[in-house]
Design an enzyme around this catalytic site. Structure first.
Site, PDB file in Angstrom:
ATOM      1  N   TYR A  16      20.111   6.836 -53.488  1.00  0.00           N
ATOM      2  CA  TYR A  16      20.106   6.781 -54.953  1.00  0.00           C
ATOM      3  C   TYR A  16      21.395   7.299 -55.572  1.00  0.00           C
ATOM      4  CZ  TYR A  16      19.148  11.673 -54.072  1.00  0.00           C
ATOM      5  OH  TYR A  16      19.232  12.954 -53.608  1.00  0.00           O
ATOM      6  N   GLY A  17      22.313   7.801 -54.764  1.00  0.00           N
ATOM      7  CA  GLY A  17      23.516   8.445 -55.303  1.00  0.00           C
ATOM      8  C   GLY A  17      24.787   7.985 -54.620  1.00  0.00           C
ATOM      9  N   THR A  18      25.502   8.924 -54.050  1.00  0.00           N
ATOM     10  CA  THR A  18      26.840   8.638 -53.521  1.00  0.00           C
ATOM     11  C   THR A  18      26.829   7.805 -52.246  1.00  0.00           C
ATOM     12  OG1 THR A  18      26.937  10.722 -52.297  1.00  0.00           O
ATOM     13  CG2 THR A  18      27.815  10.720 -54.566  1.00  0.00           C
ATOM     14  N   LEU A  19      25.664   7.590 -51.633  1.00  0.00           N
ATOM     15  CA  LEU A  19      25.595   6.700 -50.466  1.00  0.00           C
ATOM     16  C   LEU A  19      25.447   5.233 -50.866  1.00  0.00           C
ATOM     17  CD1 LEU A  19      23.403   8.818 -48.042  1.00  0.00           C
ATOM     18  CD2 LEU A  19      25.702   7.967 -47.568  1.00  0.00           C
ATOM     19  N   GLU A  91      24.087  15.290 -45.675  1.00  0.00           N
ATOM     20  CA  GLU A  91      23.255  15.840 -46.748  1.00  0.00           C
ATOM     21  C   GLU A  91      22.954  17.334 -46.580  1.00  0.00           C
ATOM     22  OE1 GLU A  91      23.109  14.152 -49.253  1.00  0.00           O
ATOM     23  OE2 GLU A  91      22.932  12.037 -48.775  1.00  0.00           O
TER      24      GLU A  91
END
Length: 177
Positions: A16-19, A91
């Site tokens: 949902y983010g930087t990946l 993470e």
């Protein structure tokens, strides 16, 4: 055979983010796709509302606070056990940064069970409060504006220290963007 097959079966991971594609940590997934350790399944969203907020340096955090926030858009990947190990390392799972937990995802009109990296429970509620109990439905370029890559952050503080300082500070820029 059944137990062995379960061990090698790819896990589904919701990002949902930087990946996500177009963001700073996506090259890790690209590398894993190139080695056959990850496969892009498609765009999706959480089945249930969950808070998506930004912490220090505009780092995105999904909070395991069901019923708060909004349904969150993201991407679904099938990943090998080796890929899970690499994602857990990124993470900071063993350091208490994030924790990988189950999540229900809606994709192509069906519901699937996957896993996601949530803010660690030790500070999730404080992050929610620090963000004025408001979240995003998608980590976009606009939301990410001001994101600072790990290599460019102060090195004299641990990430958990940076989170503690962030939640202790006022809500001046938590939701800017």
């Amino acid at each position: 055979m059944g137990a062995e097959a379960a061990v090698t079966k790819p896990a589904l991971v919701f990002t949902y983010g930087t990946l996500k594609q177009g963001f700073s940590n996506h090259p890790l997934l690209q590398d894993m796709i190139a080695t056959g350790d990850a496969t892009y399944i498609g765009s999706c969203r959480t089945l249930h509302p969950l808070p998506l907020v930004c912490g220090p340096y505009r780092v995105p955090f999904l909070l395991n606070l069901p019923g708060r926030g909004q349904c969150v858009s993201g991407e679904l990947y099938a990943v090998s056990p080796a890929a899970i190990d690499r994602m857990d390392e990124l993470e900071g799972v063993t350091k208490g940064h994030y924790e990988r937990l189950p999540i229900q995802i809606e994709i192509d009109g069906r519901t699937v069970s996957a896993e996601a990296y949530y803010a660690h429970r030790s500070y999730a509620e404080a992050l929610w409060k620090r963000n004025g109990e408001e979240g995003y439905n998608c980590y976009t370029e606009k939301v990410a504006k001001g994101y600072v890559k790990r290599k460019d952050r102060p090195r004299h503080l641990t990430f958990l220290d940076q989170i503690r300082l962030f939640v202790a500070s006022g809500p001046d820029s938590a939701q800017s963007g």
